[in-house]
Design a protein around this motif. Structure first.
Motif, PDB file in Angstrom:
ATOM      1  N   PRO A 176       3.120  -6.942   7.306  1.00 45.31           N
ATOM      2  CA  PRO A 176       4.288  -7.231   6.373  1.00 45.31           C
ATOM      3  C   PRO A 176       3.618  -7.284   4.810  1.00 45.31           C
ATOM      4  O   PRO A 176       4.595  -7.313   3.913  1.00 45.31           O
ATOM      5  CB  PRO A 176       4.811  -8.767   6.669  1.00 45.31           C
ATOM      6  CG  PRO A 176       4.474  -8.577   8.285  1.00 45.31           C
ATOM      7  CD  PRO A 176       3.245  -8.189   8.417  1.00 45.31           C
ATOM      8  N   THR A 177       2.407  -7.194   4.589  1.00 37.77           N
ATOM      9  CA  THR A 177       1.945  -7.349   3.299  1.00 37.77           C
ATOM     10  C   THR A 177       0.825  -6.252   3.108  1.00 37.77           C
ATOM     11  O   THR A 177       0.223  -6.198   1.854  1.00 37.77           O
ATOM     12  CB  THR A 177       1.103  -8.666   3.064  1.00 37.77           C
ATOM     13  OG1 THR A 177      -0.004  -8.834   3.989  1.00 37.77           O
ATOM     14  CG2 THR A 177       2.274  -9.756   3.029  1.00 37.77           C
ATOM     15  N   VAL A 178       0.671  -5.413   4.181  1.00 38.45           N
ATOM     16  CA  VAL A 178      -0.385  -4.197   3.786  1.00 38.45           C
ATOM     17  C   VAL A 178       0.159  -3.068   4.212  1.00 38.45           C
ATOM     18  O   VAL A 178       0.956  -2.602   5.368  1.00 38.45           O
ATOM     19  CB  VAL A 178      -1.781  -4.607   4.792  1.00 38.45           C
ATOM     20  CG1 VAL A 178      -2.558  -3.464   4.444  1.00 38.45           C
ATOM     21  CG2 VAL A 178      -2.302  -5.949   4.361  1.00 38.45           C
ATOM     22  N   SER A 179       0.298  -2.006   3.395  1.00 35.67           N
ATOM     23  CA  SER A 179       0.595  -0.516   3.375  1.00 35.67           C
ATOM     24  C   SER A 179      -0.314   0.391   3.753  1.00 35.67           C
ATOM     25  O   SER A 179      -1.773   0.311   3.161  1.00 35.67           O
ATOM     26  CB  SER A 179       1.204  -0.026   2.171  1.00 35.67           C
ATOM     27  OG  SER A 179       2.579  -0.898   1.922  1.00 35.67           O
ATOM     28  N   ARG A 180      -0.291   1.158   4.571  1.00 41.32           N
ATOM     29  CA  ARG A 180      -1.171   2.409   4.968  1.00 41.32           C
ATOM     30  C   ARG A 180      -0.444   3.589   4.430  1.00 41.32           C
ATOM     31  O   ARG A 180       0.517   4.183   5.313  1.00 41.32           O
ATOM     32  CB  ARG A 180      -1.496   2.221   6.603  1.00 41.32           C
ATOM     33  CG  ARG A 180      -2.605   3.325   6.906  1.00 41.32           C
ATOM     34  CD  ARG A 180      -4.166   3.109   6.099  1.00 41.32           C
ATOM     35  NE  ARG A 180      -4.871   3.969   6.983  1.00 41.32           N
ATOM     36  CZ  ARG A 180      -6.221   3.949   6.639  1.00 41.32           C
ATOM     37  NH1 ARG A 180      -6.437   3.765   5.389  1.00 41.32           N
ATOM     38  NH2 ARG A 180      -7.059   4.606   7.158  1.00 41.32           N
TER      39      ARG A 180
END
Length: 385
Positions: A210-214
């Motif tokens: 929920p706090t890290v994008s790829r």
């Protein structure tokens, strides 16, 4: 030293195979050339098919997966400035789950060590004999030999296992583009993956938590990563994801950045005498269809079943059929990954006619339930034989 199954490679394939064999009372030793910290932190894909999550749960290593994994019921194809949702669960009754490969490895290492499993980190294999069989490796300043009944080569594309198979027939395709991938410490801009086809090139919005994008961008295969400062990456992502409804891309600090070439590769057969190849040692796929890790899992499930039959009954029927069983699934996944890749990326050599055909195919997939079902069925994963 002796064990029943010597496993070369301590990634998810080798660790899961060791765990599955342990559940059947079969001894194994895992030989991994890297140290534990490296193995538990190397970044890899993390989209799990339904069959992969089922296998992890059924084998007792799914507790944290169920707690932290992000279950997805659909994905979005984005092109022409608009999004088109493919309802994976609605079309197939199955799901996919985002759960980083690093976390799977941590879970499996912890479980194997808790069960008294033998994982030898920083053990570099220098020789193997598929007929005797035995594995020779260096570790702790010494060279040692491990005798065994069978060898499982789970050591990846650049490992020592595949070169030990004589008479291999190989098939490969190099693609005229690569992926520039980033990890960013920012809340994802989407709840489901976005596969974007744009005249400037392909883009993918994935997520790790929920706090890290790829996120990924199509770039030339010889691109210099130094040419891509963070600001340029975010500008290009925004351009390729742009829609007519004002959708906004969340930006944040980039914590990891790398360029990955795109290739398809298959080696046949996946067995020589008492040596069995599994995962990237036998095949690789472009990442577009998220099949690499899932293929490795299906390989070792098939191998674990075959070894279990051998030790329980003495029959080698399933072992003899291992390569054929795996390759049927491998070639289906190879085709799907190729299809997804060519459908969504811009081939720099494509003619205007070919680009219009590509757009027509995208329109068909987005508007036809039959076409969308075919995509969904392959994406969530076919049953493991």
């Amino acid at each position: 030293m002796r064990t029943q199954v010597a496993i070369i490679g301590g990634g998810p394939a080798g660790l899961l195979l060791s765990h599955l064999l342990h559940l059947q009372g079969i001894d194994s030793v895992v030989l991994e050339s890297r140290d534990r910290d490296y193995v538990e932190h190397r970044q890899r894909a993390g989209m799990l098919e339904q069959g992969t999550t089922d296998a992890l749960r059924d084998s007792g290593v799914g507790e944290r997966l169920d707690r932290e994994g992000l279950v997805h019921h659909g994905l979005e194809l984005r092109f022409g400035g608009a999004g088109h949702r493919i309802p994976l669960t609605g079309l197939t009754g199955r799901t996919v789950t985002v759960y980083a490969q690093t976390e799977i490895v941590k879970d499996l290492v912890a479980r194997r060590l808790a069960d008294g499993g033998d994982i030898r980190f920083e053990a570099e294999v220098v020789d193997l004999d598929a007929s005797a069989p035995r594995v020779t490796y260096r570790g702790g300043g010494e060279t040692r030999t491990l005798d065994c009944d069978y060898i499982a080569g789970c050591d990846g594309f650049h490992g020592v296992s595949r070169p030990a198979v004589p008479g291999l027939r190989t098939f490969s395709r190099d693609y005229p583009f690569a992926w520039l991938g980033i990890l960013a410490g920012v809340r994802p801009s989407t709840e489901e993956l976005i596969y974007a086809s744009h005249d400037r090139g392909f883009a993918l919005h994935s997520l790790r938590s929920p706090t890290v994008s790829r996120l990924y961008l199509q770039v030339p295969p010889d691109e210099d990563i130094a040419a891509w400062p963070d600001a340029r990456i975010w500008d290009e992502l925004a351009a390729r994801f742009a829609t007519g409804d004002g959708w906004k891309l969340h930006e944040g600090p980039v914590t990891d950045k790398a360029i990955t070439p795109m290739r398809s590769f298959v080696a046949e057969p996946m067995r020589h005498d008492r040596l069995f190849l599994a995962g990237d040692a036998g095949h690789i796929v472009p990442p577009t269809g998220a099949k690499g890790l899932n293929l490795a899992v299906s390989d070792v499930i098939i191998l674990a079943r075959a070894l279990t039959e051998r030790y329980a009954t003495g029959s080698e029927t399933l072992l003899d059929g291992y390569s054929d069983a795996c390759l049927r699934r491998v070639w289906r996944a190879e085709h799907f990954s190729y299809w997804m890749t060519t459908l969504l990326h811009v081939d720099p050599a494509a003619t205007a006619f070919e680009r219009r055909l590509q757009r027509a195919h995208l329109d068909y997939v987005a508007s036809s339930e039959a076409a969308a079902t075919s995509l969904a069925e392959n994406y969530v994963g076919l049953p493991i034989e």
